[in-house]
Write a protein that holds these residues in place. Sequence first.
Motif, PDB file in Angstrom:
ATOM      1  N   GLU A   8       0.367  -6.547   9.787  1.00 25.11           N
ATOM      2  CA  GLU A   8      -0.305  -5.422   9.140  1.00 25.11           C
ATOM      3  C   GLU A   8      -0.602  -5.789   7.690  1.00 25.11           C
ATOM      4  O   GLU A   8       0.008  -6.692   7.125  1.00 25.11           O
ATOM      5  N   SER A   9      -1.500  -5.029   7.096  1.00 30.23           N
ATOM      6  CA  SER A   9      -1.780  -5.183   5.672  1.00 30.23           C
ATOM      7  C   SER A   9      -0.613  -4.615   4.870  1.00 30.23           C
ATOM      8  O   SER A   9      -0.117  -3.521   5.176  1.00 30.23           O
ATOM      9  N   PRO A  10      -0.205  -5.326   3.818  1.00 34.35           N
ATOM     10  CA  PRO A  10       0.832  -4.756   2.953  1.00 34.35           C
ATOM     11  C   PRO A  10       0.277  -3.679   2.015  1.00 34.35           C
ATOM     12  O   PRO A  10       1.043  -2.991   1.350  1.00 34.35           O
ATOM     13  N   LEU A  11      -1.038  -3.527   1.980  1.00 37.46           N
ATOM     14  CA  LEU A  11      -1.667  -2.597   1.041  1.00 37.46           C
ATOM     15  C   LEU A  11      -1.720  -1.180   1.603  1.00 37.46           C
ATOM     16  O   LEU A  11      -2.739  -0.498   1.551  1.00 37.46           O
ATOM     17  N   GLN A  12      -0.598  -0.727   2.129  1.00 39.71           N
ATOM     18  CA  GLN A  12      -0.441   0.628   2.648  1.00 39.71           C
ATOM     19  C   GLN A  12       0.664   1.300   1.839  1.00 39.71           C
ATOM     20  O   GLN A  12       1.639   0.643   1.463  1.00 39.71           O
ATOM     21  N   ARG A  16       4.162  -0.329   0.541  1.00 34.47           N
ATOM     22  CA  ARG A  16       4.471  -0.419  -0.900  1.00 34.47           C
ATOM     23  C   ARG A  16       5.839   0.205  -1.191  1.00 34.47           C
ATOM     24  O   ARG A  16       6.621  -0.343  -1.965  1.00 34.47           O
ATOM     25  N   VAL A  40       2.981  -6.846  -3.702  1.00 33.32           N
ATOM     26  CA  VAL A  40       2.218  -6.414  -2.538  1.00 33.32           C
ATOM     27  C   VAL A  40       0.825  -7.043  -2.578  1.00 33.32           C
ATOM     28  O   VAL A  40       0.303  -7.480  -1.550  1.00 33.32           O
ATOM     29  N   GLU A  41       0.246  -7.142  -3.755  1.00 35.21           N
ATOM     30  CA  GLU A  41      -1.079  -7.750  -3.879  1.00 35.21           C
ATOM     31  C   GLU A  41      -1.036  -9.234  -3.502  1.00 35.21           C
ATOM     32  O   GLU A  41      -1.939  -9.738  -2.820  1.00 35.21           O
ATOM     33  N   ALA A  44      -1.000  -9.777   0.144  1.00 38.25           N
ATOM     34  CA  ALA A  44      -2.284  -9.536   0.804  1.00 38.25           C
ATOM     35  C   ALA A  44      -3.238 -10.725   0.681  1.00 38.25           C
ATOM     36  O   ALA A  44      -4.348 -10.673   1.209  1.00 38.25           O
ATOM     37  N   GLU A  45      -2.809 -11.790   0.009  1.00 39.96           N
ATOM     38  CA  GLU A  45      -3.677 -12.962  -0.141  1.00 39.96           C
ATOM     39  C   GLU A  45      -3.873 -13.656   1.203  1.00 39.96           C
ATOM     40  O   GLU A  45      -3.019 -13.556   2.107  1.00 39.96           O
ATOM     41  N   THR A  49       0.743 -14.004   5.704  1.00 35.55           N
ATOM     42  CA  THR A  49       0.698 -13.072   6.827  1.00 35.55           C
ATOM     43  C   THR A  49       1.957 -12.217   6.746  1.00 35.55           C
ATOM     44  O   THR A  49       3.049 -12.746   6.537  1.00 35.55           O
ATOM     45  N   CYS A  62      10.243  -5.665   7.205  1.00 35.82           N
ATOM     46  CA  CYS A  62       9.100  -6.542   6.962  1.00 35.82           C
ATOM     47  C   CYS A  62       9.560  -7.988   6.818  1.00 35.82           C
ATOM     48  O   CYS A  62      10.748  -8.282   6.683  1.00 35.82           O
TER      49      CYS A  62
END
Length: 154
Positions: A8-12, A16, A40-41, A44-45, A49, A62
């Motif tokens: 999943e995206s960490p940008l949730q 966070r 977190v940013e 997301a790079e 993953t 996580c």
Amino acid sequence: MAVTIAVESPLQDEVRTLIAELNTVLLALSPPEACYHLTVEQMAEPTVTVWIARDGDTVVGCGALKRHSETVGEVKRMFTRPAWQGQGIGRRILGEIQGVAEREGLETLVLETGDQHPAAWAIYEKAGFSRCGPVLDYPDSPFSVFYQKQLLAA
């Protein structure tokens, strides 16, 4: 309900919040200069993953794989909320990380963890990781414990 694990995206917002909890736990155990957090940013790079464990809609854990080269990956941001610890969630996330690393042809997985994390050490050692000296560009520190594992690709 069964705990599920997925990329999943960490940008949730809920992720966070989980990462903020992880940072609070780590900063209570080690001085700030000995904590090597990915934000977190940074998580997301494209070279990273992130796997998120959920119990229903609740984020409970996580872990991440950061690729440093075509041959070396690093296990990062492993955490399970206390109420869900002891259920094998960390072991399952680590298995996902290792599986992807092997499929991508990485030869070595490395990680840095704190000197106050015996439960984490047990997970890594049961998964075949061995203690080693400093990895990547981490300094040698009394607050750090380093691990590595040679993968099947090697």
